[in-house]
Design an enzyme around this catalytic site. Structure first.
Site, PDB file in Angstrom:
ATOM      1  N   HIS A   1       8.349  25.319   9.939  1.00 50.43           N
ATOM      2  CA  HIS A   1       7.631  25.079  11.193  1.00 50.43           C
ATOM      3  C   HIS A   1       7.318  23.603  11.320  1.00 50.43           C
ATOM      4  O   HIS A   1       7.130  22.898  10.339  1.00 50.43           O
ATOM      5  CB  HIS A   1       6.354  25.912  11.291  1.00 50.43           C
ATOM      6  CG  HIS A   1       5.407  25.725  10.148  1.00 50.43           C
ATOM      7  ND1 HIS A   1       5.595  26.327   8.926  1.00 50.43           N
ATOM      8  CD2 HIS A   1       4.287  24.990  10.043  1.00 50.43           C
ATOM      9  CE1 HIS A   1       4.616  25.987   8.107  1.00 50.43           C
ATOM     10  NE2 HIS A   1       3.809  25.167   8.757  1.00 50.43           N
TER      11      HIS A   1
ATOM     12  N   GLN B   1       2.234  22.813   2.584  1.00 50.85           N
ATOM     13  CA  GLN B   1       2.824  23.929   3.328  1.00 50.85           C
ATOM     14  C   GLN B   1       2.209  25.241   2.855  1.00 50.85           C
ATOM     15  O   GLN B   1       2.354  25.596   1.676  1.00 50.85           O
ATOM     16  CB  GLN B   1       4.351  23.971   3.143  1.00 50.85           C
ATOM     17  CG  GLN B   1       5.015  25.016   4.027  1.00 50.85           C
ATOM     18  CD  GLN B   1       6.534  25.065   3.871  1.00 50.85           C
ATOM     19  OE1 GLN B   1       7.092  24.477   2.946  1.00 50.85           O
ATOM     20  NE2 GLN B   1       7.191  25.775   4.767  1.00 50.85           N
TER      21      GLN B   1
ATOM     22  N   HIS C   1       4.721  20.999  13.244  1.00 54.30           N
ATOM     23  CA  HIS C   1       3.439  20.884  13.952  1.00 54.30           C
ATOM     24  C   HIS C   1       3.542  19.831  15.048  1.00 54.30           C
ATOM     25  O   HIS C   1       4.056  18.730  14.806  1.00 54.30           O
ATOM     26  CB  HIS C   1       2.333  20.411  13.002  1.00 54.30           C
ATOM     27  CG  HIS C   1       1.978  21.362  11.908  1.00 54.30           C
ATOM     28  ND1 HIS C   1       0.879  22.187  11.968  1.00 54.30           N
ATOM     29  CD2 HIS C   1       2.560  21.597  10.710  1.00 54.30           C
ATOM     30  CE1 HIS C   1       0.806  22.893  10.842  1.00 54.30           C
ATOM     31  NE2 HIS C   1       1.811  22.556  10.055  1.00 54.30           N
TER      32      HIS C   1
ATOM     33  N   ASN D   1       5.450  20.042   6.967  1.00 55.05           N
ATOM     34  CA  ASN D   1       5.135  20.144   5.538  1.00 55.05           C
ATOM     35  C   ASN D   1       6.281  20.896   4.871  1.00 55.05           C
ATOM     36  O   ASN D   1       6.753  21.914   5.392  1.00 55.05           O
ATOM     37  CB  ASN D   1       3.809  20.888   5.336  1.00 55.05           C
ATOM     38  CG  ASN D   1       2.626  20.116   5.895  1.00 55.05           C
ATOM     39  OD1 ASN D   1       2.584  18.894   5.806  1.00 55.05           O
ATOM     40  ND2 ASN D   1       1.677  20.819   6.483  1.00 55.05           N
TER      41      ASN D   1
ATOM     42  N   ASP E   1      -1.146  27.111  17.554  1.00 57.49           N
ATOM     43  CA  ASP E   1      -1.681  27.262  16.192  1.00 57.49           C
ATOM     44  C   ASP E   1      -3.044  27.949  16.284  1.00 57.49           C
ATOM     45  O   ASP E   1      -3.879  27.604  17.127  1.00 57.49           O
ATOM     46  CB  ASP E   1      -1.823  25.885  15.529  1.00 57.49           C
ATOM     47  CG  ASP E   1      -2.043  25.992  14.032  1.00 57.49           C
ATOM     48  OD1 ASP E   1      -1.207  25.499  13.265  1.00 57.49           O
ATOM     49  OD2 ASP E   1      -3.068  26.587  13.613  1.00 57.49           O
ATOM     50  N   ILE E   2      -3.243  28.938  15.400  1.00 54.63           N
ATOM     51  CA  ILE E   2      -4.464  29.740  15.461  1.00 54.63           C
ATOM     52  C   ILE E   2      -5.671  29.013  14.862  1.00 54.63           C
ATOM     53  O   ILE E   2      -6.814  29.413  15.063  1.00 54.63           O
ATOM     54  CB  ILE E   2      -4.234  31.109  14.773  1.00 54.63           C
ATOM     55  CG1 ILE E   2      -5.159  32.166  15.349  1.00 54.63           C
ATOM     56  CG2 ILE E   2      -4.367  31.000  13.257  1.00 54.63           C
ATOM     57  CD1 ILE E   2      -4.704  33.572  15.088  1.00 54.63           C
TER      58      ILE E   2
HETATM   59  P1  AMP Z   1       1.267  24.613   7.016  1.00 57.73           P
HETATM   60  O1  AMP Z   1       0.107  24.145   6.182  1.00 57.73           O
HETATM   61  O2  AMP Z   1       2.148  23.479   7.463  1.00 57.73           O
HETATM   62  O3  AMP Z   1       2.025  25.739   6.345  1.00 57.73           O
HETATM   63  O4  AMP Z   1       0.616  25.175   8.347  1.00 57.73           O
HETATM   64  C1  AMP Z   1       0.537  26.527   8.678  1.00 57.73           C
HETATM   65  C2  AMP Z   1      -0.123  26.605  10.029  1.00 57.73           C
HETATM   66  O5  AMP Z   1       0.051  27.909  10.528  1.00 57.73           O
HETATM   67  C3  AMP Z   1      -1.633  26.329  10.003  1.00 57.73           C
HETATM   68  O6  AMP Z   1      -1.928  25.253  10.904  1.00 57.73           O
HETATM   69  C4  AMP Z   1      -2.234  27.649  10.487  1.00 57.73           C
HETATM   70  O7  AMP Z   1      -3.375  27.461  11.282  1.00 57.73           O
HETATM   71  C5  AMP Z   1      -1.094  28.267  11.262  1.00 57.73           C
HETATM   72  N1  AMP Z   1      -1.092  29.721  11.339  1.00 57.73           N
HETATM   73  C6  AMP Z   1      -1.170  30.595  10.324  1.00 57.73           C
HETATM   74  N2  AMP Z   1      -1.121  31.867  10.785  1.00 57.73           N
HETATM   75  C7  AMP Z   1      -0.985  31.780  12.126  1.00 57.73           C
HETATM   76  C8  AMP Z   1      -0.886  32.745  13.188  1.00 57.73           C
HETATM   77  N3  AMP Z   1      -0.898  34.059  12.941  1.00 57.73           N
HETATM   78  N4  AMP Z   1      -0.788  32.293  14.452  1.00 57.73           N
HETATM   79  C9  AMP Z   1      -0.762  30.974  14.706  1.00 57.73           C
HETATM   80  N5  AMP Z   1      -0.847  30.013  13.756  1.00 57.73           N
HETATM   81  C10 AMP Z   1      -0.978  30.410  12.495  1.00 57.73           C
END
Ligand code: AMP
Ligand code: ZN
Length: 136
Positions: free
Chosen positions: A100, A94, A102, A87, A31-32
């Site tokens: 996805h 989400q 986590h 989520n 996760d970024i």
């Molecule tokens: P959610 O709130 O469950 O949709 O979480 C989305 C997750 O995606 C968040 O924890 C972000 O930090 C992660 N995220 C978004 N863009 C990227 C990316 N390009 N590379 C890695 N993680 C990402």
């Protein structure tokens, strides 16, 4: 695949990711914007918005895979526990509408404080349960 979907772009390699695992159905990458060290995302290669859309056959593979990744993350970063979280829908938090899961290794409770609930209204619980049972 959705044109603007960032996780479809990660799946097809147009957007870079730091991968830890991949197979025919899934990719796991860092996760970024991690909640803790070792925070991983497990995504489906195909575009599904929520758990409700993911075929059962793939879901059946997802939890054993999440377990394997979580144990590796736990050993990799030296954590004592982990959260596994999905989520589903914007109201749940989400942000990326591509399924996805986590995996969040945990060393410290303050990394990810869970909001305490309120005591249930015991007069309402049976009716809420009945509404759920009616929809199974
Ligand atoms: P959610 O709130 O469950 O949709 O979480 C989305 C997750 O995606 C968040 O924890 C972000 O930090 C992660 N995220 C978004 N863009 C990227 C990316 N390009 N590379 C890695 N993680 C990402
Ligand atoms: Zn997508």
């Amino acid at each position: 695949m959705t044109e603007k979907c960032i996780f479809c772009e990660i799946a097809n390699g147009r957007i870079p990711s730091v991968r830890v695992y991949e197979d025919a159905d899934f990719i796991a990458f860092m996760d970024i914007n991690p909640t803790s060290d070792g925070h991983l995302l497990l995504i489906t290669r195909s575009h599904y918005k929520t758990t409700s859309e993911v075929p059962d056959k793939q879901l059946a593979k997802a939890l054993p895979l999440a377990k394997k990744l979580a144990l590796a993350a736990q050993l990799g970063v030296g954590s004592e526990g982990y959260n596994i979280l999905i989520n589903n829908g914007p109201v749940s938090g989400q942000l990326v509408e591509h399924w996805h899961l986590h995996i969040i290794p945990r060393k410290d409770k303050s990394e990810f404080p869970m909001k305490a609930g309120q005591p249930a209204d015991l007069t309402k619980l049976p009716f809420i349960a009945a509404s759920i049972r009616d929809n199974l």
